[in-house]
Design a protein around this motif. Sequence first.
Motif, PDB file in Angstrom:
ATOM      1  N   THR A  10     130.340  52.351  41.800  1.00 43.13           N
ATOM      2  CA  THR A  10     131.562  52.886  42.307  1.00 43.13           C
ATOM      3  C   THR A  10     132.645  53.352  41.138  1.00 43.13           C
ATOM      4  O   THR A  10     133.313  54.488  41.328  1.00 43.13           O
ATOM      5  CB  THR A  10     132.197  51.520  42.897  1.00 43.13           C
ATOM      6  N   ALA A  11     132.512  52.934  39.851  1.00 49.87           N
ATOM      7  CA  ALA A  11     133.364  53.358  38.946  1.00 49.87           C
ATOM      8  C   ALA A  11     132.961  54.879  38.673  1.00 49.87           C
ATOM      9  O   ALA A  11     133.700  55.767  38.501  1.00 49.87           O
ATOM     10  CB  ALA A  11     133.437  52.599  37.608  1.00 49.87           C
ATOM     11  N   ALA A  12     131.605  55.202  38.823  1.00 50.82           N
ATOM     12  CA  ALA A  12     131.097  56.386  38.677  1.00 50.82           C
ATOM     13  C   ALA A  12     131.515  57.450  39.763  1.00 50.82           C
ATOM     14  O   ALA A  12     131.920  58.466  39.576  1.00 50.82           O
ATOM     15  CB  ALA A  12     129.576  56.319  38.657  1.00 50.82           C
ATOM     16  N   VAL A  13     131.616  56.813  40.934  1.00 59.51           N
ATOM     17  CA  VAL A  13     131.976  57.704  42.269  1.00 59.51           C
ATOM     18  C   VAL A  13     133.386  58.027  41.846  1.00 59.51           C
ATOM     19  O   VAL A  13     133.803  59.124  42.068  1.00 59.51           O
ATOM     20  CB  VAL A  13     131.858  56.681  43.408  1.00 59.51           C
ATOM     21  N   GLU A  14     134.418  56.973  41.552  1.00 62.05           N
ATOM     22  CA  GLU A  14     135.645  57.591  41.411  1.00 62.05           C
ATOM     23  C   GLU A  14     135.992  58.422  40.059  1.00 62.05           C
ATOM     24  O   GLU A  14     136.761  59.158  40.068  1.00 62.05           O
ATOM     25  CB  GLU A  14     136.618  56.304  41.389  1.00 62.05           C
TER      26      GLU A  14
ATOM     27  N   ILE B  18     145.642  49.726  45.718  1.00 63.08           N
ATOM     28  CA  ILE B  18     145.276  49.143  44.534  1.00 63.08           C
ATOM     29  C   ILE B  18     144.388  50.213  44.066  1.00 63.08           C
ATOM     30  O   ILE B  18     144.450  50.754  42.586  1.00 63.08           O
ATOM     31  CB  ILE B  18     144.757  47.890  44.658  1.00 63.08           C
ATOM     32  N   ARG B  19     143.265  50.795  44.610  1.00 66.44           N
ATOM     33  CA  ARG B  19     142.553  51.900  43.936  1.00 66.44           C
ATOM     34  C   ARG B  19     143.266  53.021  44.033  1.00 66.44           C
ATOM     35  O   ARG B  19     143.351  53.728  42.750  1.00 66.44           O
ATOM     36  CB  ARG B  19     141.216  52.005  44.939  1.00 66.44           C
TER      37      ARG B  19
ATOM     38  N   GLY C 218     138.090  50.290  33.377  1.00 70.87           N
ATOM     39  CA  GLY C 218     138.590  48.857  33.460  1.00 70.87           C
ATOM     40  C   GLY C 218     139.314  48.566  34.991  1.00 70.87           C
ATOM     41  O   GLY C 218     140.049  47.515  35.008  1.00 70.87           O
ATOM     42  N   GLN C 219     139.009  49.294  35.782  1.00 69.44           N
ATOM     43  CA  GLN C 219     139.747  49.465  37.267  1.00 69.44           C
ATOM     44  C   GLN C 219     139.272  48.174  37.855  1.00 69.44           C
ATOM     45  O   GLN C 219     138.189  47.853  38.157  1.00 69.44           O
ATOM     46  CB  GLN C 219     139.410  50.619  37.858  1.00 69.44           C
ATOM     47  N   ARG C 220     140.301  47.358  38.411  1.00 68.79           N
ATOM     48  CA  ARG C 220     139.815  45.967  39.290  1.00 68.79           C
ATOM     49  C   ARG C 220     140.420  46.457  40.615  1.00 68.79           C
ATOM     50  O   ARG C 220     141.454  46.885  40.898  1.00 68.79           O
ATOM     51  CB  ARG C 220     140.654  44.767  38.765  1.00 68.79           C
ATOM     52  N   ASP C 221     139.632  45.795  41.463  1.00 66.52           N
ATOM     53  CA  ASP C 221     139.907  46.033  43.165  1.00 66.52           C
ATOM     54  C   ASP C 221     140.673  44.769  43.561  1.00 66.52           C
ATOM     55  O   ASP C 221     141.078  44.085  42.766  1.00 66.52           O
ATOM     56  CB  ASP C 221     138.513  45.958  43.879  1.00 66.52           C
ATOM     57  N   ALA C 222     141.283  44.855  44.764  1.00 67.36           N
ATOM     58  CA  ALA C 222     141.970  43.874  45.368  1.00 67.36           C
ATOM     59  C   ALA C 222     141.597  42.206  44.971  1.00 67.36           C
ATOM     60  O   ALA C 222     142.378  41.414  44.791  1.00 67.36           O
ATOM     61  CB  ALA C 222     142.050  44.112  46.819  1.00 67.36           C
TER      62      ALA C 222
ATOM     63  N   THR D 153     137.858  56.112  51.727  1.00 65.99           N
ATOM     64  CA  THR D 153     137.377  55.422  52.748  1.00 65.99           C
ATOM     65  C   THR D 153     138.166  53.955  52.900  1.00 65.99           C
ATOM     66  O   THR D 153     137.935  53.354  53.872  1.00 65.99           O
ATOM     67  CB  THR D 153     136.000  54.917  52.291  1.00 65.99           C
ATOM     68  N   LEU D 154     138.975  53.675  52.097  1.00 65.16           N
ATOM     69  CA  LEU D 154     139.866  52.512  51.853  1.00 65.16           C
ATOM     70  C   LEU D 154     141.134  52.484  52.736  1.00 65.16           C
ATOM     71  O   LEU D 154     141.759  53.666  52.915  1.00 65.16           O
ATOM     72  CB  LEU D 154     140.209  52.205  50.517  1.00 65.16           C
ATOM     73  N   ASP D 155     141.441  51.404  53.425  1.00 65.77           N
ATOM     74  CA  ASP D 155     142.621  51.154  53.758  1.00 65.77           C
ATOM     75  C   ASP D 155     143.686  50.005  53.293  1.00 65.77           C
ATOM     76  O   ASP D 155     143.072  49.025  52.505  1.00 65.77           O
ATOM     77  CB  ASP D 155     142.550  50.801  55.522  1.00 65.77           C
TER      78      ASP D 155
END
Length: 413
Positions: free
Chosen positions: A227-231, A91-92, A214-218, A83-85
């Motif tokens: 959201t980490a679970a979603v990914e 980054i994701r 450990g993922q960080r967003d913009a 869903t991201l642009d």
Amino acid sequence: MRPVIDSTVPLLLRGYAWLPAKRRRAGDDGGGLVRARLLGRPAVFLHGPAAVRFFYDEHHVRRGGALPEPVLDTLFGQGAVHTLDGDAHRIRKALFTELLMDPEAVATLTDTVVRHWREAAARWSERSRVTLFDEVAVVLATAVCAWAGLPHTGRAAARLARDCVAMVDGFATPGPRHWRARRARARQERVLARTVERARAQGARGKVLERVAGQRDADGELLDARTAAVELLNIVRPTVALAWFVTFGAHALHRHPELRDELRAAQEPSFETAFAHEVRRFYPFAPFVGGRAVTDLTWGGEPIAKDSMVLLDLYGQNHDPALWEQPYRFDPRRFLGRPPGRDELVPQGGGDARGGHRCPGEDVAVQVVGALCTELARMEFDVPQEQDLRIPLHRIPTRPRSGFVIATVPTGG
Ligand code: HEM
């Protein structure tokens, strides 16, 4: 311009057959744009390599706000990479390309899947009959969890497999299948959000879990646990969904037994790869991908109004006679010595996986599907006649109705 009647219900009822029929009615020979109205909005369907390049240009099509909520609440998850642009997407997306497009990681995942398949196949011979689709889904779930460092084994992995299948099976339909998909997603997001929290508190066991946790967003902040679970589910769920392609591969080997010998005898991986490509091209799975027009656009001289839905017809492109000789013939040889062009074969989207939204799991898909179809070609089994192997085109996603039942031949007499 003529007013266009909303086609959401006909699409849901006719599935993969809806767009080709509409194209024929519009007198389109395959090269043009087809207009429709979906979910109350104007929509255009495009296909062909030039359309792929047009569609994946971020100045033309954006993903934010494009996917309907029922699809997010079942298939992809709220806040998913899909869903991201712009920078937020780049980054994701790096998370997925790093984890899924590294040849060593792909090879390790494929080896893990094959190991779990062999263990499971040894148990199948103790039962007179098994449904391949269901069994492969559990093999894939168990293997991807082991590879990713997720704690699911045994019954928890089988439960995860059932839930992932439900999420995919119920995204494009109203009614009980859809509600099952929503419940499955809610349940697994809860479980995996706890796994992420534990991984953050105690240290993760595996590279994939650790990387996602450990993922960080913009904005530099850690993803919230949900959201980490979603990914995480955006890695596990589509890996389990390879059960669709493996079952289609079994169907192809049943219809064309001579290919079984070729796969079995193949000395080098090129036939296996060609077979996996042809399974992904020939059989219907992801019907199309879509976004919204960023601004007023023109395609092939036709206007596309700002905010219209722009859809890339993946299934149509994979069967376009302008691109594929005898597109409705299953023939892996078409890919021998001729790897598919980037924007030609699009079962998992087109364009560039690193820069755009193309599926980052394509290498995984080709290698795992190729390896498991070869395992299947080497196995001794019968295909009982009393089952329904038809693949209904009105159902999205579809598969052989019986799930492909096999009767295993006991080894060692
Ligand atoms: C089962 C076979 C598969 C099919 C048919 C498939 C199909 C697709 C399609 C059509 C897209 C959207 C492309 C677009 O929006 O332009 C996509 C995106 C994606 N796929 Fe797959 N895929 C498969 C397997 C996999 C696997 C095995 C993984 C991971 C292990 C995976 C992970 C993803 C992710 C994370 C995205 C989002 C990419 C983005 O939005 O940038 N897929 N896939």
